[in-house]
Write a protein that holds these residues in place. Structure first.
Motif, PDB file in Angstrom:
ATOM      1  N   ALA A 126       0.681  -1.165   0.037  1.00  0.00           N
ATOM      2  CA  ALA A 126       0.116  -0.015  -0.016  1.00  0.00           C
ATOM      3  C   ALA A 126       0.957   1.250  -0.060  1.00  0.00           C
ATOM      4  O   ALA A 126       0.569   2.329  -0.863  1.00  0.00           O
ATOM      5  CB  ALA A 126      -0.939   0.068   1.293  1.00  0.00           C
ATOM      6  N   LEU A 127       1.917   1.300   0.574  1.00  0.00           N
ATOM      7  CA  LEU A 127       3.089   2.292   0.967  1.00  0.00           C
ATOM      8  C   LEU A 127       3.288   2.647  -0.735  1.00  0.00           C
ATOM      9  O   LEU A 127       3.643   3.731  -1.104  1.00  0.00           O
ATOM     10  CB  LEU A 127       4.217   2.233   1.482  1.00  0.00           C
ATOM     11  N   CYS A 128       3.712   1.512  -1.524  1.00  0.00           N
ATOM     12  CA  CYS A 128       4.254   1.682  -2.929  1.00  0.00           C
ATOM     13  C   CYS A 128       3.084   2.127  -3.812  1.00  0.00           C
ATOM     14  O   CYS A 128       3.450   3.308  -4.651  1.00  0.00           O
ATOM     15  CB  CYS A 128       4.606   0.159  -3.509  1.00  0.00           C
ATOM     16  N   ASP A 129       1.736   1.819  -3.540  1.00  0.00           N
ATOM     17  CA  ASP A 129       0.763   2.635  -4.199  1.00  0.00           C
ATOM     18  C   ASP A 129       0.471   4.051  -3.766  1.00  0.00           C
ATOM     19  O   ASP A 129       0.458   4.886  -4.736  1.00  0.00           O
ATOM     20  CB  ASP A 129      -0.578   1.822  -3.892  1.00  0.00           C
ATOM     21  N   ILE A 130       0.526   4.604  -2.703  1.00  0.00           N
ATOM     22  CA  ILE A 130       0.816   5.831  -2.164  1.00  0.00           C
ATOM     23  C   ILE A 130       1.596   6.422  -2.915  1.00  0.00           C
ATOM     24  O   ILE A 130       1.483   7.808  -3.251  1.00  0.00           O
ATOM     25  CB  ILE A 130       0.792   5.978  -0.686  1.00  0.00           C
ATOM     26  N   ALA A 131       2.869   6.080  -2.981  1.00  0.00           N
ATOM     27  CA  ALA A 131       3.985   6.717  -3.657  1.00  0.00           C
ATOM     28  C   ALA A 131       3.569   7.048  -5.199  1.00  0.00           C
ATOM     29  O   ALA A 131       3.799   8.379  -5.551  1.00  0.00           O
ATOM     30  CB  ALA A 131       5.247   5.930  -3.662  1.00  0.00           C
ATOM     31  N   LEU A 132       2.685   6.375  -5.709  1.00  0.00           N
ATOM     32  CA  LEU A 132       2.296   6.564  -7.158  1.00  0.00           C
ATOM     33  C   LEU A 132       1.106   7.798  -7.066  1.00  0.00           C
ATOM     34  O   LEU A 132       1.316   8.542  -8.158  1.00  0.00           O
ATOM     35  CB  LEU A 132       1.502   5.434  -7.731  1.00  0.00           C
ATOM     36  N   PHE A 133       0.535   7.940  -6.108  1.00  0.00           N
ATOM     37  CA  PHE A 133      -0.239   9.011  -5.978  1.00  0.00           C
ATOM     38  C   PHE A 133       0.477  10.377  -5.740  1.00  0.00           C
ATOM     39  O   PHE A 133       0.148  11.303  -6.557  1.00  0.00           O
ATOM     40  CB  PHE A 133      -1.237   8.869  -4.755  1.00  0.00           C
ATOM     41  N   TYR A 134       1.666  10.352  -5.016  1.00  0.00           N
ATOM     42  CA  TYR A 134       2.377  11.516  -4.813  1.00  0.00           C
ATOM     43  C   TYR A 134       3.209  11.702  -6.074  1.00  0.00           C
ATOM     44  O   TYR A 134       3.408  12.954  -6.404  1.00  0.00           O
ATOM     45  CB  TYR A 134       3.419  11.434  -3.686  1.00  0.00           C
ATOM     46  N   LYS A 135       3.842  10.821  -6.677  1.00  0.00           N
ATOM     47  CA  LYS A 135       4.551  10.975  -7.956  1.00  0.00           C
ATOM     48  C   LYS A 135       3.785  11.700  -8.939  1.00  0.00           C
ATOM     49  O   LYS A 135       4.376  12.249  -9.753  1.00  0.00           O
ATOM     50  CB  LYS A 135       4.912   9.572  -8.315  1.00  0.00           C
ATOM     51  N   ASN A 136       2.563  11.250  -9.121  1.00  0.00           N
ATOM     52  CA  ASN A 136       1.633  11.842 -10.275  1.00  0.00           C
ATOM     53  C   ASN A 136       0.709  12.926  -9.729  1.00  0.00           C
ATOM     54  O   ASN A 136      -0.042  13.394 -10.793  1.00  0.00           O
ATOM     55  CB  ASN A 136       0.780  10.580 -11.039  1.00  0.00           C
ATOM     56  N   TYR A 151       8.659   5.612  -2.081  1.00  0.00           N
ATOM     57  CA  TYR A 151       9.218   4.333  -2.831  1.00  0.00           C
ATOM     58  C   TYR A 151      10.405   3.703  -2.239  1.00  0.00           C
ATOM     59  O   TYR A 151      10.572   2.348  -2.248  1.00  0.00           O
ATOM     60  CB  TYR A 151       9.630   4.643  -4.475  1.00  0.00           C
ATOM     61  N   LYS A 152      11.272   4.269  -1.790  1.00  0.00           N
ATOM     62  CA  LYS A 152      12.379   3.806  -0.920  1.00  0.00           C
ATOM     63  C   LYS A 152      12.259   2.835   0.134  1.00  0.00           C
ATOM     64  O   LYS A 152      12.591   2.014   0.424  1.00  0.00           O
ATOM     65  CB  LYS A 152      13.391   4.756  -0.355  1.00  0.00           C
ATOM     66  N   GLU A 153      11.081   3.304   1.039  1.00  0.00           N
ATOM     67  CA  GLU A 153      10.662   2.671   2.308  1.00  0.00           C
ATOM     68  C   GLU A 153       9.872   1.357   1.758  1.00  0.00           C
ATOM     69  O   GLU A 153      10.167   0.369   2.158  1.00  0.00           O
ATOM     70  CB  GLU A 153       9.654   3.628   2.963  1.00  0.00           C
ATOM     71  N   ALA A 154       9.257   1.266   0.602  1.00  0.00           N
ATOM     72  CA  ALA A 154       8.530   0.175  -0.074  1.00  0.00           C
ATOM     73  C   ALA A 154       9.673  -0.790  -0.353  1.00  0.00           C
ATOM     74  O   ALA A 154       9.760  -1.995  -0.150  1.00  0.00           O
ATOM     75  CB  ALA A 154       7.611   0.645  -1.098  1.00  0.00           C
ATOM     76  N   MET A 155      10.420  -0.229  -1.147  1.00  0.00           N
ATOM     77  CA  MET A 155      11.640  -1.057  -1.520  1.00  0.00           C
ATOM     78  C   MET A 155      12.407  -1.663  -0.574  1.00  0.00           C
ATOM     79  O   MET A 155      12.690  -2.950  -0.542  1.00  0.00           O
ATOM     80  CB  MET A 155      12.548   0.068  -2.575  1.00  0.00           C
ATOM     81  N   GLU A 156      12.693  -0.965   0.462  1.00  0.00           N
ATOM     82  CA  GLU A 156      13.471  -1.401   1.492  1.00  0.00           C
ATOM     83  C   GLU A 156      12.995  -2.470   2.653  1.00  0.00           C
ATOM     84  O   GLU A 156      13.316  -3.456   3.149  1.00  0.00           O
ATOM     85  CB  GLU A 156      13.940  -0.240   2.612  1.00  0.00           C
ATOM     86  N   ALA A 157      11.294  -2.670   2.330  1.00  0.00           N
ATOM     87  CA  ALA A 157      10.453  -3.549   2.894  1.00  0.00           C
ATOM     88  C   ALA A 157      10.216  -4.591   1.930  1.00  0.00           C
ATOM     89  O   ALA A 157       9.622  -5.487   2.284  1.00  0.00           O
ATOM     90  CB  ALA A 157       9.369  -2.951   3.264  1.00  0.00           C
ATOM     91  N   GLY A 158      11.067  -4.715   1.046  1.00  0.00           N
ATOM     92  CA  GLY A 158      11.056  -6.060   0.185  1.00  0.00           C
ATOM     93  C   GLY A 158      10.075  -5.753  -1.184  1.00  0.00           C
ATOM     94  O   GLY A 158       9.988  -6.917  -1.679  1.00  0.00           O
ATOM     95  N   ILE A 159       9.527  -4.700  -1.448  1.00  0.00           N
ATOM     96  CA  ILE A 159       8.575  -4.574  -2.674  1.00  0.00           C
ATOM     97  C   ILE A 159       9.483  -4.252  -3.978  1.00  0.00           C
ATOM     98  O   ILE A 159       9.749  -3.106  -3.948  1.00  0.00           O
ATOM     99  CB  ILE A 159       7.536  -3.619  -2.336  1.00  0.00           C
ATOM    100  N   GLU A 160       9.522  -5.288  -4.663  1.00  0.00           N
ATOM    101  CA  GLU A 160      10.270  -5.300  -5.950  1.00  0.00           C
ATOM    102  C   GLU A 160      10.002  -4.111  -7.031  1.00  0.00           C
ATOM    103  O   GLU A 160      10.616  -3.374  -7.295  1.00  0.00           O
ATOM    104  CB  GLU A 160      10.292  -6.585  -6.721  1.00  0.00           C
ATOM    105  N   ARG A 161       8.488  -3.836  -7.019  1.00  0.00           N
ATOM    106  CA  ARG A 161       7.915  -3.070  -8.063  1.00  0.00           C
ATOM    107  C   ARG A 161       8.198  -1.587  -7.492  1.00  0.00           C
ATOM    108  O   ARG A 161       8.089  -0.613  -8.357  1.00  0.00           O
ATOM    109  CB  ARG A 161       6.576  -3.369  -8.237  1.00  0.00           C
ATOM    110  N   TYR A 166      11.748   4.264  -7.775  1.00  0.00           N
ATOM    111  CA  TYR A 166      12.729   4.793  -6.842  1.00  0.00           C
ATOM    112  C   TYR A 166      13.925   5.355  -7.754  1.00  0.00           C
ATOM    113  O   TYR A 166      14.287   6.293  -7.370  1.00  0.00           O
ATOM    114  CB  TYR A 166      13.124   4.004  -5.672  1.00  0.00           C
ATOM    115  N   LEU A 167      14.427   4.340  -8.451  1.00  0.00           N
ATOM    116  CA  LEU A 167      15.768   4.744  -8.967  1.00  0.00           C
ATOM    117  C   LEU A 167      15.573   5.788  -9.973  1.00  0.00           C
ATOM    118  O   LEU A 167      16.328   6.592  -9.979  1.00  0.00           O
ATOM    119  CB  LEU A 167      16.261   3.615  -9.733  1.00  0.00           C
ATOM    120  N   LEU A 168      14.231   5.759 -10.744  1.00  0.00           N
ATOM    121  CA  LEU A 168      13.963   6.822 -11.769  1.00  0.00           C
ATOM    122  C   LEU A 168      14.057   8.402 -10.903  1.00  0.00           C
ATOM    123  O   LEU A 168      14.288   9.145 -11.324  1.00  0.00           O
ATOM    124  CB  LEU A 168      12.763   6.485 -12.755  1.00  0.00           C
ATOM    125  N   LEU A 169      13.189   8.380  -9.997  1.00  0.00           N
ATOM    126  CA  LEU A 169      13.095   9.418  -9.102  1.00  0.00           C
ATOM    127  C   LEU A 169      14.283  10.041  -8.526  1.00  0.00           C
ATOM    128  O   LEU A 169      14.708  11.290  -8.555  1.00  0.00           O
ATOM    129  CB  LEU A 169      11.815   9.502  -7.964  1.00  0.00           C
TER     130      LEU A 169
END
Length: 176
Positions: A126-136, A151-161, A166-169
Motif C-alpha cells: 500500500a505504501l508503494c501505491d501511495i507513492a504513485l499518488f504523490y509521484k503523479n 518508494y525507498k521505504e517500500a523497496m527496503e521493505a521488499g517490494i520489488e515493484r 525509486y531509481l528513476l525519481l
C-alpha cells in the motif's frame, strides 16, 4: 497483512448490513442483480461461523479466477463481501480496483484512503501505491521528493515493484 495463516476471525453477525453499506459506498459497474450461491455461502460463513486467513485467501483466489473468466458481477460481489469484513488483503484488492475503475466507478480518493489506512498498519504494498499518488499528483499535490521517499521505504521493505520508480525519481532528484 502480517496476520498468521491460522488466525480465525470471529463471527460477524452484522456482515449483511456491512455488505449493504459497502455496496452503497462503492458503485459497481455491474448490475449485481443475481443471487450467487457463492456470495450467499460466504456471507453465511462469516455471519455464523467466522473465517480464517486460508478461507479468505481461497475466496480471493476464486475472485481472480472469476475475473479471468470475465464473470465480473460475481467477482465484484465476493470482493465487496470480503472487504466488508475489514480484512486487509481484501481491502487492498478493493483499493486497487477502485483506482483502476474496471469493476467499480473510478474512485481515486477512496483508493488513496484505503491505501493510507493499510500503510499505517505496515502494509508496504500500500505504501508503494501511495507513492504513485504523490509521484503523479493524484488526489494529493504532486510531490516527487515524498514519492521517492515512499518508494525507498517500500523497496527496503521488499517490494520489488518500488525499485524502478525509486531509481528513476532518485536519479532525477540528484541529477544522476
Amino acid at each position: 497483512m502480517n496476520k498468521t495463516q491460522d488466525l480465525t476471525y470471529n463471527v460477524h453477525p452484522d456482515i449483511i448490513q456491512s455488505f449493504v453499506d459497502i455496496q452503497e459506498r462503492y458503485t459497481s459497474l455491474y448490475t449485481n442483480q443475481t443471487d450467487y450461491p457463492t456470495v450467499k455461502a460466504w456471507l453465511k460463513q462469516i455471519r455464523t461461523e467466522g473465517f480464517n486467513n486460508n478461507m479468505m485467501n481461497e475466496i480471493l483466489q476464486y475472485i481472480y479466477k472469476l475475473l479471468q473468466k470475465n464473470q465480473k458481477e460475481e467477482a465484484t460481489l465476493l470482493l465487496l463481501v470480503s472487504a466488508a469484513t475489514e480484512d486487509d488483503k481484501a481491502n487492498y484488492i478493493l483499493a486497487r480496483e477502485l483506482f483502476k475503475g474496471e469493476l467499480f466507478e473510478l474512485n481515486e480518493a477512496a483508493a488513496f484512503g484505503i491505501f493510507t489506512t493499510l500503510s499505517n498498519k505496515g502494509d508496504a504494498q500500500a505504501l508503494c501505491d501511495i507513492a504513485l499518488f504523490y509521484k503523479n499528483g493524484i488526489v494529493v499535490e504532486q510531490n516527487k521528493k515524498h514519492a521517492c521517499k515512499l518508494y525507498k521505504e517500500a523497496m527496503e521493505a521488499g517490494i520489488e515493484r518500488a525499485e524502478k520508480p525509486y531509481l528513476l525519481l532518485s536519479q532525477k532528484r540528484f541529477g544522476l
